[in-house]
Design an enzyme around this catalytic site. Structure first.
Site, PDB file in Angstrom:
ATOM      1  N   ASP A 182       0.757  -1.185  -0.133  1.00 22.82           N
ATOM      2  CA  ASP A 182       0.452  -0.055  -0.191  1.00 22.82           C
ATOM      3  C   ASP A 182       0.965   1.238   0.276  1.00 22.82           C
ATOM      4  O   ASP A 182       1.520   1.276   0.242  1.00 22.82           O
ATOM      5  CB  ASP A 182      -0.924  -0.364   1.120  1.00 22.82           C
ATOM      6  CG  ASP A 182      -1.877   0.958   1.178  1.00 22.82           C
ATOM      7  OD1 ASP A 182      -2.262   1.223  -0.228  1.00 22.82           O
ATOM      8  OD2 ASP A 182      -2.997   1.085   2.597  1.00 22.82           O
ATOM      9  N   GLU A 277      -4.021   0.361  -8.062  1.00 19.86           N
ATOM     10  CA  GLU A 277      -4.449   1.029  -7.674  1.00 19.86           C
ATOM     11  C   GLU A 277      -3.637   2.237  -7.747  1.00 19.86           C
ATOM     12  O   GLU A 277      -2.387   2.453  -7.787  1.00 19.86           O
ATOM     13  CB  GLU A 277      -5.403   0.074  -6.155  1.00 19.86           C
ATOM     14  CG  GLU A 277      -5.777   1.860  -5.471  1.00 19.86           C
ATOM     15  CD  GLU A 277      -6.398   1.471  -4.675  1.00 19.86           C
ATOM     16  OE1 GLU A 277      -7.688   1.037  -4.900  1.00 19.86           O
ATOM     17  OE2 GLU A 277      -5.930   2.275  -3.547  1.00 19.86           O
TER      18      GLU A 277
END
Ligand code: ZN
Length: 499
Positions: A182, A277
């Site tokens: 992330d 993402e």
């Protein structure tokens, strides 16, 4: 592990040989604070494999002989026709699980289901998270950690993946899961996390957004959008020259990074073998819908297929607490962002998505199956709720450490809480300590100080991290139950529970 415990494992293994996984077995208790997990029991290639624990020590048990058994590390504790081998929790044991049971290894998510990400800073939350979310429509990301969290917890990403593998095996969850590296800001971080097992790469564009020194010339394809207009969720977006220039000045420098990361992912995982993402959620201003649309258009033109884009929504998405801001404006903009995602065929990413109960329904309404929600520190807060209820002295030691480390922790996180907001709040009787976990200021205070807490020494020796692990091992069922209820509430709010 105590020899008495090993004895019990050996007789359990003999007992299981006469039954089948899922069939009736004896109690999971194997002595004081020792147990095995019936949900973990698998039979493969004639061997039985299951997990057990003795206090904080967890182990993988293999009964039977053959090539499969030989792949598992560990110590032979019983010989004979049906030898028994016990392997303490280790990266080798986790790797053996992934080799024997491919569903314990992370993989790309199914594209047409909503998805939900859970962080686990202590490496023991997966079972409870699974119980809360496994019966929903959401595909799950279980090994999710930002570079910031890795630094502050002192864990490697490979350890995060191992913890998820173990938890998934313990619960017998065979639906597959993703592993999210992330908020990666550089190509080196992308490379390192792919090497460590990530299947979901979340790019944080903050180092290149608006970076004048690496602004390429505006491509003709972008220039040609001038004067175009789009009708989205009842609103009209128009690309006038100023808007186009503004977009390019901010986003133009990011495409080289996104493209490089996409190539790295493809090389490491193959086409379709990863999720990418793009996130801009930690910027100072809300993402303009037109910028989101132009970003999506340019990514599509370059042939970069993203799994999700996470804009910065209007209002405040602070960690661990509910939404702060104008809900009507938020709903109008979410409707547009969601329609952009629908048109381009990716999901709308919602970061800092934990505990936003007031706005979950509107995200569910507009996002539908094209939604990817991330949560992280809320599982850590549920762990502290367990400690507050079961060991007030340990909780108070954590509180003291958080107070001391708060000024340093604030440099990493954007929150509205100051030290003055929590000072004196722990001056309550022991029985009231768990209520602090329902107070927004206390939640934020404890949410961001985990790095300071985990590395601090505990009053009784060892570190607070060791003491926490011991507490959660003793109160395993309580922690799992708390997480289950907490994530059910999330899934219900987002409309993920209905079929
Ligand atoms: Zn984020």
């Amino acid at each position: 592990m105590r020899s008495e415990f090993i004895h019990r494992l050996v007789s359990l293994a003999a007992e299981l040989a006469d039954s089948v996984p899922g069939g009736k077995t004896s109690s999971e208790e194997l002595g004081p604070n020792a147990r095995w997990y019936a949900s973990s029991w698998q039979r493969a290639g004639g061997i039985d494999v299951f997990l057990a624990r003795d206090g904080v020590e967890r182990c993988l048990v293999v009964a039977g002989a053959g090539p499969e058994a030989a792949r598992v590390p560990g110590e032979v504790v019983a010989t004979g026709e049906r030898p028994v081998k016990v392997a303490a929790y280790s990266s080798e044991a986790c790797a053996a699980l992934r080799a024997l049971f491919p569903w314990t290894a992370p993989r790309a998510l199914p594209k047409h289901r909503p998805s939900f990400g859970c962080g686990d800073r202590l490496g023991v939350a997966t079972p409870g998270q699974l119980r809360g979310l496994r019966h929903t429509r959401a595909a799950l990301v279980l090994a999710q950690q930002s570079v910031r969290e890795l630094t502050l917890t002192g864990r490697s990403y490979a350890e995060v993946v191992d913890a998820a593998t173990w938890g998934v095996f313990q619960e017998g969850y065979q639906e597959g899961f993703g592993a999210d590296g992330d908020h990666l800001k550089t190509a080196d971080e992308v490379r390192a996390l792919l090497d460590a097992g990530a299947t979901f790469i979340t790019l944080d564009l903050s180092l290149c957004l608006g970076c004048a020194s690496s602004l390429p010339e505006m491509p003709d394809a972008v220039r040609r959008l001038e004067g175009n207009s789009w009708e989205l969720a009842g609103e009209r977006l128009e690309a006038n020259p100023d808007d186009l220039r503004g977009f390019w000045r901010v986003y133009g420098p990011t495409f080289a990074f996104i493209e490089e990361a996409d190539v790295l992912c493809r090389q490491a995982r193959g086409v379709g073998g990863y999720d990418l993402e793009v996130s801009v959620d930690e910027t100072a201003h809300a993402t303009r819908p037109l910028d989101h649309l132009l970003l999506a258009t340019e990514l599509a033109r370059r042939g970069i297929a993203v799994t999700s884009i996470a804009p910065r929504f209007p209002g405040e998405f602070q960690k661990g607490i509910d939404y702060i801001g104008d809900r009507e404006r938020l709903e109008r903009e979410v409707a547009i962002h969601a329609e952009i995602a629908h048109r381009f065929g990716y999901k709308l990413g919602v970061h800092s998505g934990s505990d936003k109960f007031a706005v979950f329904p509107l995200f569910g309404r507009h996002g539908g199956d094209r939604l990817h929600v991330k949560t992280a520190g809320t599982s850590w807060l549920e762990a502290l709720r367990v400690v507050a209820a079961t060991d007030p002295a340990l909780f108070r030691a954590i509180w003291t450490q958080a107070t001391e480390g708060f000024p340093r922790a604030r440099e990493y996180y954007h929150i509205g809480t100051s030290l003055a907001d929590v000072t004196g709040k722990a001056d309550v009787p022991d029985s009231e300590l768990p209520h602090l976990l329902n107070d927004d200021a206390c939640r934020q205070f404890l949410h961001i100080t985990y790095g300071e807490i985990l590395k601090a020494p505990a009053p009784g020796g060892g570190t607070l991290s060791d003491a926490l692990q011991e507490n959660l091992a003793q109160n395993e069922a309580r922690y799992a139950h708390g997480l289950e209820a907490h994530f059910r509430r999330h899934a219900d709010g987002l409309g993920l529970t209905s079929s």
